[in-house]
Write a protein that holds these residues in place. Structure first.
Motif, PDB file in Angstrom:
ATOM      1  N   LEU A  31       0.833  -1.205   0.000  1.00 58.31           N
ATOM      2  CA  LEU A  31       0.000   0.000   0.000  1.00 58.31           C
ATOM      3  C   LEU A  31       0.869   1.257   0.000  1.00 58.31           C
ATOM      4  CD1 LEU A  31      -2.870  -0.795   2.528  1.00 58.31           C
ATOM      5  CD2 LEU A  31      -3.025  -0.591   0.040  1.00 58.31           C
ATOM      6  N   VAL A  32       1.898   1.251   0.830  1.00 64.70           N
ATOM      7  CA  VAL A  32       2.806   2.400   0.873  1.00 64.70           C
ATOM      8  C   VAL A  32       3.473   2.573  -0.484  1.00 64.70           C
ATOM      9  CG1 VAL A  32       4.902   3.342   1.919  1.00 64.70           C
ATOM     10  CG2 VAL A  32       3.178   2.238   3.369  1.00 64.70           C
ATOM     11  N   ARG A  33       3.939   1.493  -1.070  1.00 61.12           N
ATOM     12  CA  ARG A  33       4.601   1.569  -2.378  1.00 61.12           C
ATOM     13  C   ARG A  33       3.665   2.181  -3.420  1.00 61.12           C
ATOM     14  NH1 ARG A  33       4.792  -0.382  -7.127  1.00 61.12           N
ATOM     15  NH2 ARG A  33       3.159  -1.921  -6.814  1.00 61.12           N
ATOM     16  N   ARG A  34       2.405   1.790  -3.379  1.00 64.08           N
ATOM     17  CA  ARG A  34       1.447   2.289  -4.366  1.00 64.08           C
ATOM     18  C   ARG A  34       1.047   3.743  -4.113  1.00 64.08           C
ATOM     19  NH1 ARG A  34      -2.989  -2.545  -5.337  1.00 64.08           N
ATOM     20  NH2 ARG A  34      -1.472  -4.184  -5.828  1.00 64.08           N
ATOM     21  N   ARG A  35       0.895   4.111  -2.868  1.00 65.57           N
ATOM     22  CA  ARG A  35       0.317   5.419  -2.533  1.00 65.57           C
ATOM     23  C   ARG A  35       1.329   6.502  -2.174  1.00 65.57           C
ATOM     24  NH1 ARG A  35      -5.111   5.553  -3.879  1.00 65.57           N
ATOM     25  NH2 ARG A  35      -5.850   3.404  -3.767  1.00 65.57           N
ATOM     26  N   GLN A  36       2.547   6.101  -1.829  1.00 63.46           N
ATOM     27  CA  GLN A  36       3.531   7.080  -1.384  1.00 63.46           C
ATOM     28  C   GLN A  36       3.809   8.176  -2.421  1.00 63.46           C
ATOM     29  OE1 GLN A  36       7.644   5.840  -0.663  1.00 63.46           O
ATOM     30  NE2 GLN A  36       7.434   6.781   1.363  1.00 63.46           N
ATOM     31  N   PRO A  37       3.967   7.866  -3.687  1.00 65.24           N
ATOM     32  CA  PRO A  37       4.232   8.941  -4.649  1.00 65.24           C
ATOM     33  C   PRO A  37       3.125  10.003  -4.663  1.00 65.24           C
ATOM     34  CG  PRO A  37       4.721   6.820  -5.637  1.00 65.24           C
ATOM     35  CD  PRO A  37       4.032   6.538  -4.326  1.00 65.24           C
ATOM     36  N   TRP A  38       1.883   9.563  -4.567  1.00 64.49           N
ATOM     37  CA  TRP A  38       0.764  10.505  -4.564  1.00 64.49           C
ATOM     38  C   TRP A  38       0.781  11.365  -3.300  1.00 64.49           C
ATOM     39  CZ3 TRP A  38      -3.442  11.069  -1.277  1.00 64.49           C
ATOM     40  CH2 TRP A  38      -4.397  11.992  -1.699  1.00 64.49           C
ATOM     41  N   VAL A  39       0.964  10.717  -2.140  1.00 64.81           N
ATOM     42  CA  VAL A  39       0.968  11.441  -0.868  1.00 64.81           C
ATOM     43  C   VAL A  39       2.110  12.459  -0.840  1.00 64.81           C
ATOM     44  CG1 VAL A  39       1.275  11.222   1.635  1.00 64.81           C
ATOM     45  CG2 VAL A  39      -0.193   9.595   0.418  1.00 64.81           C
ATOM     46  N   GLY A  41       3.762  13.724  -3.332  1.00 68.20           N
ATOM     47  CA  GLY A  41       3.542  14.738  -4.362  1.00 68.20           C
ATOM     48  C   GLY A  41       2.527  15.785  -3.946  1.00 68.20           C
ATOM     49  N   LEU A  42       1.472  15.347  -3.286  1.00 68.99           N
ATOM     50  CA  LEU A  42       0.468  16.297  -2.821  1.00 68.99           C
ATOM     51  C   LEU A  42       1.051  17.237  -1.772  1.00 68.99           C
ATOM     52  CD1 LEU A  42      -2.449  17.191  -3.059  1.00 68.99           C
ATOM     53  CD2 LEU A  42      -3.045  15.489  -1.321  1.00 68.99           C
ATOM     54  N   PHE A  43       1.780  16.686  -0.814  1.00 68.16           N
ATOM     55  CA  PHE A  43       2.413  17.540   0.188  1.00 68.16           C
ATOM     56  C   PHE A  43       3.422  18.494  -0.451  1.00 68.16           C
ATOM     57  CE2 PHE A  43       1.373  14.364   3.691  1.00 68.16           C
ATOM     58  CZ  PHE A  43       0.443  15.200   4.303  1.00 68.16           C
ATOM     59  N   ALA A  57       4.515  13.011   4.953  1.00 67.41           N
ATOM     60  CA  ALA A  57       4.089  11.738   4.380  1.00 67.41           C
ATOM     61  C   ALA A  57       4.387  10.593   5.343  1.00 67.41           C
ATOM     62  CB  ALA A  57       4.771  11.501   3.032  1.00 67.41           C
ATOM     63  N   GLN A  58       5.534  10.642   5.983  1.00 70.13           N
ATOM     64  CA  GLN A  58       5.877   9.603   6.949  1.00 70.13           C
ATOM     65  C   GLN A  58       4.876   9.591   8.108  1.00 70.13           C
ATOM     66  OE1 GLN A  58       9.799   9.898   8.650  1.00 70.13           O
ATOM     67  NE2 GLN A  58       9.761   7.774   9.311  1.00 70.13           N
ATOM     68  N   LYS A  59       4.499  10.769   8.585  1.00 68.97           N
ATOM     69  CA  LYS A  59       3.502  10.846   9.651  1.00 68.97           C
ATOM     70  C   LYS A  59       2.178  10.244   9.202  1.00 68.97           C
ATOM     71  CE  LYS A  59       5.286  14.906  12.027  1.00 68.97           C
ATOM     72  NZ  LYS A  59       4.991  16.275  12.471  1.00 68.97           N
ATOM     73  N   VAL A  60       1.806  10.527   7.961  1.00 65.60           N
ATOM     74  CA  VAL A  60       0.553   9.983   7.428  1.00 65.60           C
ATOM     75  C   VAL A  60       0.587   8.464   7.436  1.00 65.60           C
ATOM     76  CG1 VAL A  60      -0.762   9.672   5.279  1.00 65.60           C
ATOM     77  CG2 VAL A  60      -0.163  11.967   6.062  1.00 65.60           C
ATOM     78  N   PHE A  61       1.670   7.873   6.955  1.00 65.96           N
ATOM     79  CA  PHE A  61       1.708   6.419   6.884  1.00 65.96           C
ATOM     80  C   PHE A  61       1.797   5.769   8.262  1.00 65.96           C
ATOM     81  CE2 PHE A  61       2.611   7.294   2.396  1.00 65.96           C
ATOM     82  CZ  PHE A  61       1.573   6.532   1.865  1.00 65.96           C
ATOM     83  N   LEU A  62       2.356   6.458   9.233  1.00 67.40           N
ATOM     84  CA  LEU A  62       2.299   5.947  10.610  1.00 67.40           C
ATOM     85  C   LEU A  62       0.860   5.944  11.108  1.00 67.40           C
ATOM     86  CD1 LEU A  62       5.446   7.634  12.169  1.00 67.40           C
ATOM     87  CD2 LEU A  62       5.091   5.190  11.769  1.00 67.40           C
ATOM     88  N   LYS A  63       0.120   7.002  10.785  1.00 60.97           N
ATOM     89  CA  LYS A  63      -1.298   7.061  11.171  1.00 60.97           C
ATOM     90  C   LYS A  63      -2.110   6.002  10.431  1.00 60.97           C
ATOM     91  CE  LYS A  63      -1.286  11.825  12.642  1.00 60.97           C
ATOM     92  NZ  LYS A  63      -1.791  13.188  12.474  1.00 60.97           N
ATOM     93  N   GLY A  79     -10.178   7.343  -0.337  1.00 61.81           N
ATOM     94  CA  GLY A  79     -10.817   8.499   0.285  1.00 61.81           C
ATOM     95  C   GLY A  79     -10.412   8.660   1.741  1.00 61.81           C
ATOM     96  N   TRP A  80     -10.300   7.539   2.439  1.00 61.40           N
ATOM     97  CA  TRP A  80      -9.860   7.556   3.840  1.00 61.40           C
ATOM     98  C   TRP A  80      -8.439   8.101   3.934  1.00 61.40           C
ATOM     99  CZ3 TRP A  80      -6.313   4.213   6.503  1.00 61.40           C
ATOM    100  CH2 TRP A  80      -6.402   4.247   7.909  1.00 61.40           C
ATOM    101  N   LEU A  81      -7.577   7.642   3.049  1.00 59.04           N
ATOM    102  CA  LEU A  81      -6.194   8.116   3.018  1.00 59.04           C
ATOM    103  C   LEU A  81      -6.140   9.610   2.709  1.00 59.04           C
ATOM    104  CD1 LEU A  81      -3.119   7.687   3.015  1.00 59.04           C
ATOM    105  CD2 LEU A  81      -3.334   6.980   0.612  1.00 59.04           C
ATOM    106  N   LYS A  82      -6.922  10.044   1.754  1.00 57.39           N
ATOM    107  CA  LYS A  82      -6.933  11.457   1.384  1.00 57.39           C
ATOM    108  C   LYS A  82      -7.345  12.318   2.578  1.00 57.39           C
ATOM    109  CE  LYS A  82      -8.774  14.652  -2.046  1.00 57.39           C
ATOM    110  NZ  LYS A  82      -9.648  14.781  -3.220  1.00 57.39           N
ATOM    111  N   ARG A  83      -8.328  11.860   3.330  1.00 53.57           N
ATOM    112  CA  ARG A  83      -8.766  12.605   4.507  1.00 53.57           C
ATOM    113  C   ARG A  83      -7.633  12.723   5.533  1.00 53.57           C
ATOM    114  NH1 ARG A  83     -13.475  10.045   5.794  1.00 53.57           N
ATOM    115  NH2 ARG A  83     -12.365   8.619   7.162  1.00 53.57           N
ATOM    116  N   ILE A  84      -6.873  11.655   5.720  1.00 52.25           N
ATOM    117  CA  ILE A  84      -5.737  11.693   6.646  1.00 52.25           C
ATOM    118  C   ILE A  84      -4.692  12.689   6.154  1.00 52.25           C
ATOM    119  CG2 ILE A  84      -3.818  10.350   7.616  1.00 52.25           C
ATOM    120  CD1 ILE A  84      -5.724   7.926   7.634  1.00 52.25           C
ATOM    121  N   VAL A  85      -4.416  12.684   4.865  1.00 49.68           N
ATOM    122  CA  VAL A  85      -3.436  13.614   4.289  1.00 49.68           C
ATOM    123  C   VAL A  85      -3.875  15.060   4.521  1.00 49.68           C
ATOM    124  CG1 VAL A  85      -2.440  14.447   2.112  1.00 49.68           C
ATOM    125  CG2 VAL A  85      -2.547  11.990   2.582  1.00 49.68           C
ATOM    126  N   VAL A  86      -5.113  15.358   4.192  1.00 49.75           N
ATOM    127  CA  VAL A  86      -5.606  16.727   4.350  1.00 49.75           C
ATOM    128  C   VAL A  86      -5.594  17.139   5.819  1.00 49.75           C
ATOM    129  CG1 VAL A  86      -7.647  18.203   4.101  1.00 49.75           C
ATOM    130  CG2 VAL A  86      -6.942  16.708   2.221  1.00 49.75           C
TER     131      VAL A  86
END
Length: 99
Positions: A31-39, A41-43, A57-63, A79-86
């Protein structure tokens, strides 16, 4: 990021989320491998600072790791991940405003 077994890289996202929610670290790594570039990049777009973006991003993936068991509908993981990022960005902005 360590490599993960090949079957994870080919699996559907919903299955990987279910496995990660059961504590499967290899599934979570996928999951991290797939989503990390997006997270990240957004930050980076939010702040313009690659180092800060990586820290956030590291804080997000710990959460995500600590809360993934709460995901009841794996197809809504994005969507859940996006909410955590925001929320992480908002929290960061509040902290900076107080300084």
């Amino acid at each position: 990021m360590p490599s993960v077994p090949g079957h994870y890289s080919k699996g559907p996202a919903e299955l990987i989320v279910r496995r990660a929610a059961r504590g499967d670290r290899n599934a979570f790594a996928e999951l991290v491998r797939r989503r990390q570039p997006w997270v990240r990049g957004l930050f980076r777009r939010f702040c313009g600072n690659p180092d800060l973006a990586d820290d956030l991003a590291q804080k997000v993936f710990l959460k995500v790791w600590s809360g993934i068991r709460k995901v009841r509908e794996p197809d809504r993981f994005a969507g859940w991940l996006k909410r955590i990022v925001v929320n992480e960005w908002i929290d960061h902005q509040r902290k900076v405003a107080k300084e």
